[in-house]
Design a protein around this motif. Sequence first.
Motif, PDB file in Angstrom:
ATOM      1  N   SER A  29       2.091   6.936   3.779  1.00 44.23           N
ATOM      2  CA  SER A  29       1.409   8.200   4.029  1.00 44.23           C
ATOM      3  C   SER A  29       2.185   9.372   3.431  1.00 44.23           C
ATOM      4  O   SER A  29       3.409   9.485   3.618  1.00 44.23           O
ATOM      5  CB  SER A  29       1.238   8.417   5.539  1.00 44.23           C
ATOM      6  OG  SER A  29       0.589   9.632   5.800  1.00 44.23           O
ATOM      7  N   LYS A  62     -11.133   0.518   2.582  1.00 47.03           N
ATOM      8  CA  LYS A  62     -11.005   1.918   2.168  1.00 47.03           C
ATOM      9  C   LYS A  62      -9.613   2.247   1.618  1.00 47.03           C
ATOM     10  O   LYS A  62      -9.391   3.343   1.123  1.00 47.03           O
ATOM     11  CB  LYS A  62     -11.318   2.833   3.352  1.00 47.03           C
ATOM     12  CG  LYS A  62     -12.757   2.714   3.842  1.00 47.03           C
ATOM     13  CD  LYS A  62     -13.009   3.649   5.029  1.00 47.03           C
ATOM     14  CE  LYS A  62     -14.439   3.498   5.538  1.00 47.03           C
ATOM     15  NZ  LYS A  62     -14.691   4.399   6.708  1.00 47.03           N
ATOM     16  N   LYS A  63      -8.683   1.316   1.724  1.00 46.05           N
ATOM     17  CA  LYS A  63      -7.308   1.578   1.295  1.00 46.05           C
ATOM     18  C   LYS A  63      -7.089   1.200  -0.161  1.00 46.05           C
ATOM     19  O   LYS A  63      -7.706   0.274  -0.686  1.00 46.05           O
ATOM     20  CB  LYS A  63      -6.317   0.793   2.164  1.00 46.05           C
ATOM     21  CG  LYS A  63      -5.886   1.515   3.416  1.00 46.05           C
ATOM     22  CD  LYS A  63      -4.703   0.794   4.047  1.00 46.05           C
ATOM     23  CE  LYS A  63      -4.162   1.588   5.239  1.00 46.05           C
ATOM     24  NZ  LYS A  63      -2.989   0.921   5.835  1.00 46.05           N
ATOM     25  N   GLU A  64      -6.144   1.901  -0.792  1.00 48.04           N
ATOM     26  CA  GLU A  64      -5.672   1.513  -2.118  1.00 48.04           C
ATOM     27  C   GLU A  64      -4.514   0.532  -1.955  1.00 48.04           C
ATOM     28  O   GLU A  64      -3.618   0.740  -1.140  1.00 48.04           O
ATOM     29  CB  GLU A  64      -5.182   2.732  -2.902  1.00 48.04           C
ATOM     30  CG  GLU A  64      -6.283   3.653  -3.370  1.00 48.04           C
ATOM     31  CD  GLU A  64      -5.746   4.774  -4.238  1.00 48.04           C
ATOM     32  OE1 GLU A  64      -6.514   5.339  -5.026  1.00 48.04           O
ATOM     33  OE2 GLU A  64      -4.540   5.094  -4.107  1.00 48.04           O
ATOM     34  N   TYR A  65      -4.549  -0.531  -2.776  1.00 55.35           N
ATOM     35  CA  TYR A  65      -3.487  -1.531  -2.727  1.00 55.35           C
ATOM     36  C   TYR A  65      -2.798  -1.651  -4.086  1.00 55.35           C
ATOM     37  O   TYR A  65      -3.335  -1.232  -5.123  1.00 55.35           O
ATOM     38  CB  TYR A  65      -4.051  -2.892  -2.298  1.00 55.35           C
ATOM     39  CG  TYR A  65      -4.551  -2.896  -0.883  1.00 55.35           C
ATOM     40  CD1 TYR A  65      -3.671  -2.904   0.195  1.00 55.35           C
ATOM     41  CD2 TYR A  65      -5.921  -2.892  -0.601  1.00 55.35           C
ATOM     42  CE1 TYR A  65      -4.130  -2.912   1.502  1.00 55.35           C
ATOM     43  CE2 TYR A  65      -6.395  -2.896   0.702  1.00 55.35           C
ATOM     44  CZ  TYR A  65      -5.491  -2.902   1.754  1.00 55.35           C
ATOM     45  OH  TYR A  65      -5.945  -2.894   3.050  1.00 55.35           O
ATOM     46  N   THR A  92       0.843  -1.186   0.000  1.00 60.55           N
ATOM     47  CA  THR A  92       0.000   0.000   0.000  1.00 60.55           C
ATOM     48  C   THR A  92       0.878   1.236   0.000  1.00 60.55           C
ATOM     49  O   THR A  92       2.094   1.168   0.248  1.00 60.55           O
ATOM     50  CB  THR A  92      -0.946   0.002   1.218  1.00 60.55           C
ATOM     51  OG1 THR A  92      -1.934   1.027   1.052  1.00 60.55           O
ATOM     52  CG2 THR A  92      -0.175   0.239   2.508  1.00 60.55           C
ATOM     53  N   SER A 142       5.898   2.732  -1.409  1.00 58.32           N
ATOM     54  CA  SER A 142       4.982   1.719  -0.893  1.00 58.32           C
ATOM     55  C   SER A 142       5.553   1.002   0.322  1.00 58.32           C
ATOM     56  O   SER A 142       6.763   1.024   0.565  1.00 58.32           O
ATOM     57  CB  SER A 142       4.681   0.685  -1.981  1.00 58.32           C
ATOM     58  OG  SER A 142       5.857  -0.049  -2.315  1.00 58.32           O
ATOM     59  N   ASP A 154      -8.171  -3.609   4.528  1.00 55.26           N
ATOM     60  CA  ASP A 154      -8.989  -2.408   4.749  1.00 55.26           C
ATOM     61  C   ASP A 154      -9.720  -2.043   3.462  1.00 55.26           C
ATOM     62  O   ASP A 154      -9.089  -1.770   2.436  1.00 55.26           O
ATOM     63  CB  ASP A 154      -8.081  -1.248   5.191  1.00 55.26           C
ATOM     64  CG  ASP A 154      -8.867  -0.025   5.625  1.00 55.26           C
ATOM     65  OD1 ASP A 154     -10.047   0.095   5.253  1.00 55.26           O
ATOM     66  OD2 ASP A 154      -8.283   0.831   6.320  1.00 55.26           O
TER      67      ASP A 154
END
Length: 566
Positions: free
Chosen positions: A83, A123-126, A80, A88, A121
């Motif tokens: 932040s 809501k996360k981008e992978y 992922t 990644s 998750d």
Amino acid sequence: MNTNTNVDLGSLIKFIENENNAEYSFYSSEVNSPLSKLCDNFSVLGPILIKSQLTPNRVILQGKHFYYKFRPGDRVEIRTRKSNSDLSSNVSYNWMVEDIFYPAPGTIEIMISSEHPTELDSKKEYFLFNSLNINFNKLMIKKLADTASKQPVLGSGLYHLDLKNPTFKKLFDELNWSQKRAIEYLYDHNLSGAIQGPPGTGKTQLLKAVLRLALNANMTVAIASFTNAAVDNLLGRWVHFESSENWLRISKPEKVKKDLYPNQTDFNSRIANTFPTGETDFSVIGTTLHKLALNSRAPRFDLLLIDEAGQVPVYFWPFIQRLANRVIMVGDQFQLPPISKNSEYNLPFESTFSLVYDSNTPMLETQYRMRKEIQTWSSEKFYQGKLQAHPSVEQRDFFQDSKAFANDRIVNSKSFTSGDFGKSSKYEAEFVSSKIYQVIKNGVDSKHVGVICPYRVQAGAVIASLQNTLGVELASKIMVDTVERFQGQEKEAIFLSLGASGKDLSELEFLSDIRRLNVSVTRARSRFFCVYEKDLLENADRRNVYDLKEFLSWINDGSTPIRRAA
């Protein structure tokens, strides 16, 4: 072929160690590269989101993409975005790709599974990366070292080979003269040897006769290759021909190409994860060379039959010498070699086939795939002009009743001036999709057409254009992929879309690889199109990249003199 040929174990182990280091360096470079760059060149698949977490071990991910490099059975790592960063971080290792879908234009869904439960998750981008596979290399090194304590068996044993047996003679009589010469060569060399099989030269027919000769002598046979696809291609055709023969496929079920076997095949009784113990009734076993080399339960066979031997790394040779009393390798040193990231340490031979090939190795000289115009460049470039089209395909034209190619030649070129300097061309993609639309509009099934793109980014451009022109369902049925993925395939019409302009020397060198060009053009049966940027030919000429210039010139006029590579 000299069955006693030896390769220094220390050199083989050093090569694999360097391959290990190269793979780790490549992996480290990739996971530390900007995600935007990796996604743009399709090195990774992402960003993708969770569509459905079916179980803690199985998930379906979805993203807006046209091309993916992963295939069912591949191992991937989930990462992922860090932040406030374009880099990644790891989420979970060692997932396996189960299936891939195109549910809508520009949308990919991919189902993956793992032995270790992982909650993701929603809501996360992978992002999906290739898994690091150095454990295989470490195991290969250990197994190679162990072979030092085991005596080779290749060349041992006595077998009565009956050339007059009616079941063998029927198959032998159907062979052409160069295939018969190859059989006679194998017979004279105690059923061990190498056979050079250029594209389309009827290797399957030859190997059917070899198998029958061996089975009539009560020999146990292993059909093997470096890839599962190559194993299934040969074993599946044999089963179609000899459905009553007792055979077994050693593999994980998801890696078997079941569509290559008869519809009525009971795969529950024909596929096993490992080799049976003790005495068995199976006279033919199909598996990869990895399974044979690394599985301690692998039995000793009377005959090991290796197809696509030009793709088998030379470090398999010590295993081959200890796996069977006889070995037959069929390959072609002028098609794609084994894939390697190791540029620091090279061996004298790049494949097992090149190791055992010599001036006495017979070559199959009649091809049954391509119309004669399509084979011309390959025949002259690699096979000393000896490769000839069988009369049944010499004037082949699957599209003779179709208007799609009414104004085209058998071998065609189309060039564009786009001014782009990347590795993709929307003009090429739009031309290819337009021609394929015309083919399908005129009643030809899409399965007869394929598109080869040396660069993944160009494959993505072609898929996008096909989806826009044909719709996602029809576009997904057309094979669009890299040269490597097309080896072993054939289509009635092949479009080679080169994409790049050759502004950089590295691009020119990549596109001028003559073995890649050989594989590309010889996938076609009735029509071949090469689509490229005009700057590419000009840059190849300006930088004196002779082979690429020669190939493109031959595509244009069909009469360019061809400089032989062998």
